[in-house]
Structure formats: C-alpha cells, structure tokens
Design a protein around this motif. Structure first.
Motif: not given
Length: 328
Positions: A270-279
């Motif tokens: 969940d963290l990786v996907h959310a972070s990837q979208v933000w970045l």
C-alpha cells in the motif's frame, strides 16, 4: 589536510579492506558488470533502477547491473573509493564531499525538487516555523539541520535558539513522537505517504516553500572521477537505461510500483503504490527531461551553505555535477 579529510580517508580504506573490489560482481558473459549502491533501504526513490532491471533496459545497453544495499558506511564512500561505479546520494552530500577533495560527481537528479520538510502530527499544533519555538526537534545530529531550522524560522522573525534539539539518530519517525519529540525532518514521498497510509494527518513545512536556496536536487545519482575519465560510455549507457526506468515510473506508476515490489517483496504494498503515484510527477517536475540538473540550483545551495558556515570554501560547481551523460 582539510577538515574531515582524514576521517574520509580512514573510512575509504576501511571500505577497500572490508569489501574488496566490486568490479566483476554478477558478471554475465558478454555483459559489462556495473554496480550501484543505494543510499538507504529500497524505496520509491529507487524505482527507476528496479524498472530498468526488470524490463531489460540495462541488458539492452550491454550492462549487468548489481544493485547493492549501502551498509553502515553509506554509498558515497563506496563510489568515491571506486568500490562501486554509481551511487545514490544528495546534492548536499556531494557538495560537502567536493569541498574535502572527495572525487564524487553527480550525473543525474532522481527527483528534481526538494520534497523534504519539517513534519509533525496535527495534534502538536505546529502550523508554521514560528511554532517551532519552545518545541523539541528530533534530529539526526547533522549541523545542517540547525541551519535549516534557523532559515525557516528567520522568515517569521523567530529564532532557532528557542528550539530544543534532541538527537534521535535513526529512530523510527512514528516511534520518535512517543519520546516527547514535536517535529522531525522528513522526505514526504516516503515517510509522509506512510503517515497517510496509517491514517495519521501531518502538518509539513517544506524547505523549498520558505527558501528558494533550499530547493536543491535530492536524491541524485553519483559516480567518481575515474569512471568519468576511463568509462564515460558506460556512464552514458547506464543513464540511458535508468532514464527509461524513471520515465516508466513517471508515466506508469502503478506498473512500476508492482515491479519494485516484485524485486523487494518485503516492502509494504500500500505504501509503495501510494508513494509511487505521489512521486510520479515529482521526478521530472517542470524540467525539460528527467535527470537534468540546474547550475542555478547548485550555485544557490552551495552559496547558502557557505553563508551559513557549513562549507570551508566556495564550491567549484563545474566539478561537482554534469548533465553530459544524460540521453540527448
């Protein structure tokens, strides 16, 4: 010998002795072996590397790339000593290294702008740098932290002298607030997004919102002067593949997040996907291409460091970074 140079020399000798020569690691027949050392445990700052590996972009360039965790000594020492060909660092670290005659050179900006800031849970009641007064800052022990705090607070006629600075080392961000810490310096793309995933609302004062001089490139990809002298074509091939990897991270964040998770399955999905979208729109931002570095940005931050007594002398900007090896 300049300040801290002896310490650097000792650390480099330790790396050479302890780690041996990294050349030839994972060498595949017909491929050139190349190594890159991360600055931290794998995260979305590194996605482009893992995408390039998974999609065969390195292989297309004739490279067999070994992605190495940094260990206690960090990436800069490995790269400067020639024990690794490339590393992940920051403009700040490269600037400090160059002043000490350490032969690091930044060859690409992974994220165009500085996404770091001072963060606190909303229940701490900190909404601006002026609110840092009479609060406790959880720091990592670097002199630059106090200078950052002072720069932001001065914008609001407040003084860093009124801040209690507690050295918490590598204490987990969320654990630190159980130790009477009120705010901490974070990179929002990972720690801030983790707070969102956990349902914790933060207030963040981003450094670059208060000072243009603090909008420096971080993280960056580094190499050493020996590589530039002897293997400039390898640098070009490496950055060609990495550029494709980060372009995918920009345009296909969900797919790229999945590839990072395939390579490092222990990460929180969940963290990786959310972070990837933000970045996704932060990697290149408004630059003409991914990886490009600005001479103005390098000059502004180096001058700020010099004016805040964080450097012993002026930085030779031309020796510290180059855009010459990015795809044309």
């Amino acid at each position: 010998m300049k300040k801290n140079s002896l310490l650097w020399l000792v650390m480099l000798l330790f790396v050479i002795t302890a780690c041996g020569n990294a050349e030839g690691i994972n060498q595949t027949e017909g491929m050139e072996s190349v190594s890159i050392v991360l600055d931290w445990t794998p995260n979305t700052n590194h996605t482009g590397l893992y995408v390039a590996e998974a999609k065969g972009y390195f292989e297309e360039e004739g490279l067999d790339v070994d992605i190495i965790l940094p260990g206690e000594s960090g990436a800069d020492q490995f790269v400067a000593s020639g024990q690794a060909d490339f590393g992940i660092s920051s403009q700040q670290a490269v600037t400090e290294a160059r002043i000490q005659d350490i032969p690091l050179v930044s060859v690409a900006a992974i994220i165009q702008n500085n996404t770091s800031g001072f963060a606190s849970p909303v229940d701490k009641g900190i909404s601006s740098p002026a609110d840092y007064a009479n609060r406790t800052y959880g720091g990592y022990g670097a002199p630059i932290e106090s200078a950052f705090l002072g720069a932001l607070m001065e914008e609001e006629n407040a003084s860093v002298d009124d801040v209690e600075i507690m050295n918490i080392g590598n204490t987990d961000f969320f654990t630190a607030f159980e130790r009477d810490v009120d705010f901490i310096w974070i990179y929002y793309g990972w720690t801030g997004i983790e707070a969102e995933v956990r349902g914790i609302e933060l207030k963040v004062q981003y450094l670059n919102e208060y000072s243009e001089e603090l909008d420096y490139h971080t993280p960056v990809i580094t190499t050493n002067e020996r590589m530039i002298k002897d293997k400039s074509e390898v640098i070009k091939r490496f950055l060609s593949a990495v550029s494709k990897g980060y372009q995918d991270a920009i345009t296909k964040p969900e797919e790229s997040a999945s590839l990072l998770l395939d390579a490092v399955p222990d990460l929180d999905a969940d963290l990786v996907h959310a972070s990837q979208v933000w970045l996704a729109d932060k990697y290149q931002a408004d630059a003409e291409q991914w990886g490009i570095q600005s001479e103005t940005v390098w000059n502004n931050f180096a001058n700020w460091m010099l004016n805040n007594d964080l450097l012993d002398e002026e930085l030779d900007i031309q020796e510290a970074f180059t855009n010459d090896y990015l795809p044309q």
